[in-house]
Design an enzyme around this catalytic site. Sequence first.
Site, PDB file in Angstrom:
ATOM      1  N   GLU A  99       3.854 -49.548  35.477  1.00  0.00           N
ATOM      2  CA  GLU A  99       2.629 -48.717  36.208  1.00  0.00           C
ATOM      3  C   GLU A  99       2.922 -47.965  37.604  1.00  0.00           C
ATOM      4  OE1 GLU A  99      -0.326 -48.555  34.994  1.00  0.00           O
ATOM      5  OE2 GLU A  99      -0.152 -49.968  33.117  1.00  0.00           O
ATOM      6  N   SER A 370      -5.884 -46.026 -11.717  1.00  0.00           N
ATOM      7  CA  SER A 370      -6.992 -45.401 -12.576  1.00  0.00           C
ATOM      8  C   SER A 370      -8.158 -44.869 -11.925  1.00  0.00           C
ATOM      9  CB  SER A 370      -6.987 -46.177 -14.047  1.00  0.00           C
ATOM     10  OG  SER A 370      -5.974 -46.355 -14.760  1.00  0.00           O
TER      11      SER A 370
END
Length: 686
Positions: A99, A370
């Site tokens: 950071e 399908s």
Amino acid sequence: MAASRDRKQDELQGAGRKSRMRTFLSYSFTFIILGAACGILALLFMRSQALPVSKMAAASELYDVHGKPIEAYGGGKSTQTVPLKQMSPNIIEATLAIEDRSFYNHYGFDPKGIARAALVNLQHMSKVQGAGTITQQLARNLYLNHERTWSRKLKETYFAVQMELQMSKDQILEQYLNQIYYGHSTYGIQAASQLFFGKNASELSLAESALLAGVPKGPRYYSPYYDMASALDRQKTVLGTMVESGYITQAEADRAAAEKLNILPLEAKKTAVTAPYFRDYIRSRVIDLLGLEENEYEEMGLRIYTTLDLNAQQIAEETIKKELEGYPELQTALIAIDPRNGYVKAMVGGRSYAENQYNRVFANTRQPGSSFKPIVYLTALREKQYTPVTRFVSEPTTFSYDKDRKKYTPNNYDGKFYGPIDLRAAMSKSDNIFAVHTILETGPERVIETARSMGITSPMQPLPSLALGTFPVSPFEMASAFTIFANQGVRVEPTAIVRIEDRRGRILYESAPSQTAVVEPTYAYVMTHLMESVFDQGGTGSRVSNVLKRPVAGKTGTTDTDAWMVGYTPELTTAVWIGYDKGRDIGTVEAHLAAPIFAEFTEKALASVPPKMFTIPEGVVHLYIDPATGKLANDSCPKSRMEAFVQGTEPREYCTSEPVRDELPQPDQEKAGSSWWNDLKRWWSS
């Protein structure tokens, strides 16, 4: 004489330059003194002024489509404050490395960091790297909103310097680590350590610290509860920055990266009772729509009005729990959309949010099998004038493609072949031979174009196997595509958010779903009429026909690892997927679970809605045909069935040897004419 004058002139010019230099230096020194004095006075003033009162967070609230509250954020906030000395040095160093490496060397803002971030962002032509220090982040979280304006940035820098003047570095770092957001309504390293690892912050190992330090950058991306792979990649990034910063050696980083982490399951109290996957989806959508920070979403006092129907959601969750009770490892996804307006009415991303937060509704890693065939047949109806009585022979077949250079030999899922069959029978029985015949005649490229127009964006290739659903798609894509059949060919963009208001009632966002006519209503209806037969006797969905008490159309899909049921009524389109997360094959019994979930959910969710037939558009004719020949039926045909055709594609010959007539008989002259059926269905639809 001339030389003397030149020397004199040079001396005068030199004296002038020296005089101007002395004057410039005098003024410069004065300005420096004045600037320094002003700076000292400004710093003294900033040090003497009290910092602002920390802004109070207001909980954001989520509502369903009827205005019922789903959840209020913020009330369940988890936070525990601990002194810096009670935090593991590993988490302190990991946080500083990723950071703010220069934290102990700057005065609230880092000019070098700003220049470095600007250079990186310029190289990438986007905001890749931020320049905010830990002090600036703390100032923003405590005193400011997160709007992206220059004035906010200036205030942030001002308060950061003020904090540096009034607090020690350790005090700032301690406060930062105690309030930073780690996702899942958890603030501060102690609460995060307890949530993820069940231990105190003082006990965190290097590997654990590196993982936690990487989360605040984006909890919805780097939390292991959402995406373990991204979390571990981020952990490696943190370890790399620690090596570069001199906190650890490369060997230590490698050992930490290889360490197996014991991440606790997300506690049940951390999950919502209803619609947890939907909540996460809304969070990500709102953050993207409004450009928010992670913690802002919960604390801005937003009022988010969604499309969810809490009743339908509860039915979906209860139905899944009931149907999958005997299958502890089997996973599922369910997404229900109102085809008329695109509203997402229910969403279940898995069977247990507490155990796994991955939302399978949006996972485009599963073959639809399908259930993809209606898109193939729709293309054939439109492009090749197929009709419900188009015929092929269902038998073992090897197909040639790619200019006869390649072969493809499909089989049916159950190993059966049906001989000469028409499109309705192929749809009902889910015959693969018929589907491959169709896609090769129609063109795989045209099928992909149809799928794209229907909202399917997952990768597909123009191969014969595309007809059998071999290219993965998401349940969300399948449900979105089938809404077009249910909505007479019109695609309404799916949406889950109606509007977003701030705490004062000001509208920040309001949805306006786009509507696109994708398919002619006649073809959409004929496809619906075909898919209704899936639930007839002998159809792949017939086992749930006794549950369904209203007109329903849809298609099943089964592969070695996946089972699908995608179906719809005029009011609701639902996609259900069943399978295992790790690619494990499903058994025959498990493959039959998707249809019961779909049927029970559909009936219960629409229990208060009277059954409604699908609207018959102009341009559709219903005629009796002879199933054996696909020709018009008359009194000489032993069996007949009612069939729907796009006007102009209907058969004009009879099943007997009678001569072909120039015009079809009038409806009142023979059985084939079915004006009474059309009139009845239109009356019912109205």
